[in-house]
Design a protein around this motif. Sequence first.
Motif, PDB file in Angstrom:
ATOM      1  N   GLY A   1      52.693  -9.353  30.025  1.00  0.00           N
ATOM      2  CA  GLY A   1      52.486  -7.916  30.179  1.00  0.00           C
ATOM      3  C   GLY A   1      51.411  -7.363  29.276  1.00  0.00           C
ATOM      4  O   GLY A   1      51.158  -6.172  29.281  1.00  0.00           O
ATOM      5  N   ARG A   2      50.772  -8.208  28.493  1.00  0.00           N
ATOM      6  CA  ARG A   2      49.724  -7.739  27.585  1.00  0.00           C
ATOM      7  C   ARG A   2      48.429  -8.458  27.914  1.00  0.00           C
ATOM      8  O   ARG A   2      48.245  -9.618  27.571  1.00  0.00           O
ATOM      9  CB  ARG A   2      50.141  -7.972  26.145  1.00  0.00           C
ATOM     10  CG  ARG A   2      51.282  -7.033  25.767  1.00  0.00           C
ATOM     11  CD  ARG A   2      51.915  -7.336  24.467  1.00  0.00           C
ATOM     12  NE  ARG A   2      51.021  -7.255  23.336  1.00  0.00           N
ATOM     13  CZ  ARG A   2      51.404  -7.549  22.106  1.00  0.00           C
ATOM     14  NH1 ARG A   2      52.633  -7.960  21.859  1.00  0.00           N
ATOM     15  NH2 ARG A   2      50.556  -7.468  21.116  1.00  0.00           N
ATOM     16  N   PRO A   3      47.521  -7.753  28.562  1.00  0.00           N
ATOM     17  CA  PRO A   3      46.243  -8.371  28.901  1.00  0.00           C
ATOM     18  C   PRO A   3      45.300  -8.376  27.706  1.00  0.00           C
ATOM     19  O   PRO A   3      45.508  -7.669  26.719  1.00  0.00           O
ATOM     20  CB  PRO A   3      45.702  -7.457  30.001  1.00  0.00           C
ATOM     21  CG  PRO A   3      46.283  -6.121  29.668  1.00  0.00           C
ATOM     22  CD  PRO A   3      47.651  -6.412  29.093  1.00  0.00           C
ATOM     23  N   CYS A   4      44.260  -9.146  27.815  1.00  0.00           N
ATOM     24  CA  CYS A   4      43.195  -9.183  26.818  1.00  0.00           C
ATOM     25  C   CYS A   4      42.590  -7.787  26.693  1.00  0.00           C
ATOM     26  O   CYS A   4      42.453  -7.066  27.682  1.00  0.00           O
ATOM     27  CB  CYS A   4      42.138 -10.197  27.265  1.00  0.00           C
ATOM     28  SG  CYS A   4      40.767 -10.404  26.113  1.00  0.00           S
ATOM     29  N   SER A   5      42.214  -7.402  25.493  1.00  0.00           N
ATOM     30  CA  SER A   5      41.633  -6.083  25.248  1.00  0.00           C
ATOM     31  C   SER A   5      40.191  -5.943  25.721  1.00  0.00           C
ATOM     32  O   SER A   5      39.671  -4.830  25.791  1.00  0.00           O
ATOM     33  CB  SER A   5      41.682  -5.747  23.750  1.00  0.00           C
ATOM     34  OG  SER A   5      43.012  -5.601  23.328  1.00  0.00           O
ATOM     35  N   LYS A   6      39.534  -7.060  26.003  1.00  0.00           N
ATOM     36  CA  LYS A   6      38.157  -6.991  26.500  1.00  0.00           C
ATOM     37  C   LYS A   6      38.171  -6.311  27.865  1.00  0.00           C
ATOM     38  O   LYS A   6      38.959  -6.669  28.740  1.00  0.00           O
ATOM     39  CB  LYS A   6      37.541  -8.385  26.603  1.00  0.00           C
ATOM     40  CG  LYS A   6      37.364  -9.065  25.264  1.00  0.00           C
ATOM     41  CD  LYS A   6      36.277  -8.382  24.478  1.00  0.00           C
ATOM     42  CE  LYS A   6      35.967  -9.152  23.212  1.00  0.00           C
ATOM     43  NZ  LYS A   6      34.804  -8.637  22.530  1.00  0.00           N
TER      44      LYS A   6
ATOM     45  N   THR B   1      36.525  -6.184  30.751  1.00  0.00           N
ATOM     46  CA  THR B   1      36.444  -6.830  32.056  1.00  0.00           C
ATOM     47  C   THR B   1      37.319  -8.075  32.170  1.00  0.00           C
ATOM     48  O   THR B   1      37.289  -8.759  33.176  1.00  0.00           O
ATOM     49  CB  THR B   1      34.990  -7.217  32.387  1.00  0.00           C
ATOM     50  OG1 THR B   1      34.519  -8.112  31.378  1.00  0.00           O
ATOM     51  CG2 THR B   1      34.104  -5.982  32.446  1.00  0.00           C
ATOM     52  N   CYS B   2      38.111  -8.379  31.156  1.00  0.00           N
ATOM     53  CA  CYS B   2      38.945  -9.577  31.160  1.00  0.00           C
ATOM     54  C   CYS B   2      40.352  -9.220  31.630  1.00  0.00           C
ATOM     55  O   CYS B   2      40.948  -8.239  31.174  1.00  0.00           O
ATOM     56  CB  CYS B   2      38.990 -10.185  29.763  1.00  0.00           C
ATOM     57  SG  CYS B   2      39.898 -11.749  29.709  1.00  0.00           S
ATOM     58  N   HIS B   3      40.886 -10.050  32.499  1.00  0.00           N
ATOM     59  CA  HIS B   3      42.236  -9.828  33.015  1.00  0.00           C
ATOM     60  C   HIS B   3      43.184 -10.955  32.618  1.00  0.00           C
ATOM     61  O   HIS B   3      44.291 -11.052  33.136  1.00  0.00           O
ATOM     62  CB  HIS B   3      42.198  -9.687  34.536  1.00  0.00           C
ATOM     63  CG  HIS B   3      41.332  -8.558  34.988  1.00  0.00           C
ATOM     64  ND1 HIS B   3      41.656  -7.244  34.792  1.00  0.00           N
ATOM     65  CD2 HIS B   3      40.117  -8.557  35.592  1.00  0.00           C
ATOM     66  CE1 HIS B   3      40.701  -6.468  35.269  1.00  0.00           C
ATOM     67  NE2 HIS B   3      39.741  -7.245  35.758  1.00  0.00           N
ATOM     68  N   ASP B   4      42.758 -11.782  31.663  1.00  0.00           N
ATOM     69  CA  ASP B   4      43.584 -12.898  31.223  1.00  0.00           C
ATOM     70  C   ASP B   4      44.687 -12.420  30.283  1.00  0.00           C
ATOM     71  O   ASP B   4      44.587 -11.361  29.668  1.00  0.00           O
ATOM     72  CB  ASP B   4      42.740 -13.957  30.523  1.00  0.00           C
ATOM     73  CG  ASP B   4      41.770 -14.658  31.469  1.00  0.00           C
ATOM     74  OD1 ASP B   4      42.006 -14.609  32.697  1.00  0.00           O
ATOM     75  OD2 ASP B   4      40.796 -15.246  30.978  1.00  0.00           O
ATOM     76  N   GLU B   5      45.703 -13.233  30.157  1.00  0.00           N
ATOM     77  CA  GLU B   5      46.838 -12.916  29.306  1.00  0.00           C
ATOM     78  C   GLU B   5      46.476 -13.050  27.832  1.00  0.00           C
ATOM     79  O   GLU B   5      45.810 -13.998  27.423  1.00  0.00           O
ATOM     80  CB  GLU B   5      47.977 -13.877  29.642  1.00  0.00           C
ATOM     81  CG  GLU B   5      49.245 -13.616  28.894  1.00  0.00           C
ATOM     82  CD  GLU B   5      50.363 -14.524  29.366  1.00  0.00           C
ATOM     83  OE1 GLU B   5      51.329 -14.675  28.594  1.00  0.00           O
ATOM     84  OE2 GLU B   5      50.288 -15.089  30.468  1.00  0.00           O
ATOM     85  N   ALA B   6      46.911 -12.094  27.025  1.00  0.00           N
ATOM     86  CA  ALA B   6      46.645 -12.124  25.584  1.00  0.00           C
ATOM     87  C   ALA B   6      47.500 -13.183  24.905  1.00  0.00           C
ATOM     88  O   ALA B   6      48.676 -13.360  25.239  1.00  0.00           O
ATOM     89  CB  ALA B   6      46.933 -10.759  24.976  1.00  0.00           C
ATOM     90  N   VAL B   7      46.889 -13.904  23.952  1.00  0.00           N
ATOM     91  CA  VAL B   7      47.604 -14.924  23.182  1.00  0.00           C
ATOM     92  C   VAL B   7      47.417 -14.727  21.678  1.00  0.00           C
ATOM     93  O   VAL B   7      48.050 -15.415  20.881  1.00  0.00           O
ATOM     94  CB  VAL B   7      47.155 -16.352  23.572  1.00  0.00           C
ATOM     95  CG1 VAL B   7      47.454 -16.649  25.018  1.00  0.00           C
ATOM     96  CG2 VAL B   7      45.689 -16.576  23.251  1.00  0.00           C
ATOM     97  N   ALA B   8      46.539 -13.812  21.285  1.00  0.00           N
ATOM     98  CA  ALA B   8      46.236 -13.599  19.870  1.00  0.00           C
ATOM     99  C   ALA B   8      46.013 -12.114  19.610  1.00  0.00           C
ATOM    100  O   ALA B   8      45.687 -11.362  20.524  1.00  0.00           O
ATOM    101  CB  ALA B   8      44.985 -14.379  19.475  1.00  0.00           C
ATOM    102  N   THR B   9      46.196 -11.715  18.368  1.00  0.00           N
ATOM    103  CA  THR B   9      45.919 -10.333  17.964  1.00  0.00           C
ATOM    104  C   THR B   9      44.871 -10.352  16.861  1.00  0.00           C
ATOM    105  O   THR B   9      44.970 -11.125  15.910  1.00  0.00           O
ATOM    106  CB  THR B   9      47.198  -9.632  17.477  1.00  0.00           C
ATOM    107  OG1 THR B   9      48.141  -9.595  18.561  1.00  0.00           O
ATOM    108  CG2 THR B   9      46.912  -8.200  17.034  1.00  0.00           C
TER     109      THR B   9
END
Length: 70
Positions: free
Chosen positions: A3-8, A10-18
Amino acid sequence: MNGRPCSKVTCHDEAVATLTYDYADSMVVVGPLSTTVEPHGYDLCERHAERLSAPQGWQVVRHVVLGNDF
């Protein structure tokens, strides 16, 4: 997906780091995805976490959990 996408934008990938900034120490800190959404943090996918660069004169600190690649 968590439920947390990458902050970039144009990116729609799943976030794995903060990512967070420590302005006082001129430091960029990248670590595992925070358990909650942080107002001053940026969630990044694996690709963007790996390719991160810091402003000239800044230090990048990467906190990794054993078994993670970023």
